[in-house]
Design a protein around this motif. Structure first.
Motif, PDB file in Angstrom:
ATOM      1  N   LEU A 246      -8.418  -3.065   4.750  1.00 49.67           N
ATOM      2  CA  LEU A 246      -8.607  -3.856   3.537  1.00 49.67           C
ATOM      3  C   LEU A 246      -9.957  -4.489   3.666  1.00 49.67           C
ATOM      4  O   LEU A 246     -10.584  -4.676   2.375  1.00 49.67           O
TER       5      LEU A 246
ATOM      6  N   ILE B 183       0.717  -1.351  -0.107  1.00 44.20           N
ATOM      7  CA  ILE B 183       0.054  -0.121   0.120  1.00 44.20           C
ATOM      8  C   ILE B 183       1.001   1.226  -0.016  1.00 44.20           C
ATOM      9  O   ILE B 183       0.476   2.288  -0.588  1.00 44.20           O
TER      10      ILE B 183
ATOM     11  N   VAL C 100      -4.894  -6.864  -1.544  1.00 41.96           N
ATOM     12  CA  VAL C 100      -4.893  -5.379  -1.793  1.00 41.96           C
ATOM     13  C   VAL C 100      -5.086  -5.111  -3.134  1.00 41.96           C
ATOM     14  O   VAL C 100      -6.173  -4.057  -3.383  1.00 41.96           O
TER      15      VAL C 100
END
Length: 326
Positions: free
Chosen positions: A168, A105, A317
């Motif tokens: 998430l 991220i 992700v």
């Protein structure tokens, strides 16, 4: 002759170093241990760290001081430990987010999760819970999805911070259900829960342990858990997969790590102590009563587990549509 003397000196230096390492491990610990939690007080990492820390202090006969260093979705506290002296006196009690989610991220990480730490022991695993304020007129996930789609500007969800598994979990829900919903990150679950209880944020993703007292008191309504199976602490709460989102699964874990370079003898001593603590009936009961699944295994097994988790969370992700920061 000189080369022989030189080689002898090298061998003696290596032997002295090994002896010093062994001696240090034998007397370890001889002073207080700092157990850094990279999240705010009140969350699952904090509560488990204090539970394990207290028992570790009793076993090691030295104070174990839990220190909260929140910020950066766990990066600030984890980086502090990564750069600490590798002598076994500064340890990290960390969850999934900072180690295997954040690298996918954050464009720039202050540490390398695979090379800057030595894993000591995996402690537990648990799902996240999707819950709503009682004022939200939804009794299940289907009803909540319909509400959000009808008024997307009205709904937002709280998490314990950017890059956390709660964050998430929410983004994965949005992606799989085709929702538009704002994410409100907080510096830990304590703050996010306070605002959810006050009705400032209608939806929250939080841990079973943090949310359980509020679910039981009717202050928050749990609608689903993020794991593949129902959680024993919430047997009547369905999974998101059961609720119509087939394949949805997000499960977090907690573990203890040390800075890279920490002597293996100290790692072994800590692994044995923490393993013994986790397997004790008292700690097992405390962990399971709030929805955690106690873990077990060697330091090497924990290291191998982290290596397999890294690409798995990278896939999650991407599936959730979270773009790395520049």
């Amino acid at each position: 002759m000189r080369s022989v003397v030189k080689e002898l000196r090298i061998v003696l230096a290596m032997a002295a170093s090994l002896f010093a390492s062994f001696a240090n491990a034998q007397e370890y610990p001889s002073r207080p241990i700092r157990l850094v939690v990279p999240y705010s007080a009140g969350g699952p990492s904090d509560s488990q760290a204090r539970m394990i820390g207290q028992k570790l202090s009793e076993m090691m006969r030295q104070p174990v001081i839990v220190e909260n260093r929140p910020g950066g979705a766990g990066n600030i506290g984890a980086d502090l430990v990564a750069k600490a002296r590798p002598d076994g006196y500064t340890l990290l009690f960390c969850s999934t987010g900072a180690l295997v989610v954040n690298p996918h991220i954050f464009g720039k990480m202050p540490f390398n999760a695979l090379t800057d730490f030595v894993p000591i022991a995996l402690v537990s695993s648990a799902p996240t819970v999707l819950a709503v304020h009682p004022g939200v007129p939804a009794a299940n996930i289907g009803e909540l999805i319909r509400l959000i789609k009808a008024a997307p500007d009205k709904f937002s969800y709280a998490s314990g911070g950017e890059g956390t598994t709660q964050h998430l979990s929410g983004e994965l829900l949005k992606g799989m259900a085709g929702l538009k919903m704002a994410h409100i990150p907080y510096k830990g679950e304590g703050q996010s829960t306070t605002d959810a209880l006050g009705g400032h944020v209608p939806i929250i993703f939080n841990s079973v342990g943090t949310g359980l007292p509020n679910y039981q008191a009717g202050k928050l309504r749990p609608l689903a858990v993020t794991s593949a199976q129902r959680n024993p602490a919430l047997p009547d709460v369905p999974t998101l997969a059961e609720s119509g989102l087939s394949g949805y699964e997000v499960t977090a874990w907690q573990g203890v790590l040390a800075p890279a370079g920490t002597p293996p003898e100290i790692i072994g001593k800590l692994n044995a102590a923490i393993g013994s603590i986790i397997k004790s009936p008292e700690i097992t009961e405390k962990l399971t009563s709030v929805g955690n699944v106690p873990a077990d295994g060697t330091a090497e097994e924990f290291a191998a587990f982290i290596r397999t988790e890294m690409p798995r969370w990278g896939k999650l992700v991407r599936q959730a549509g979270i773009k790395p920061d520049s």
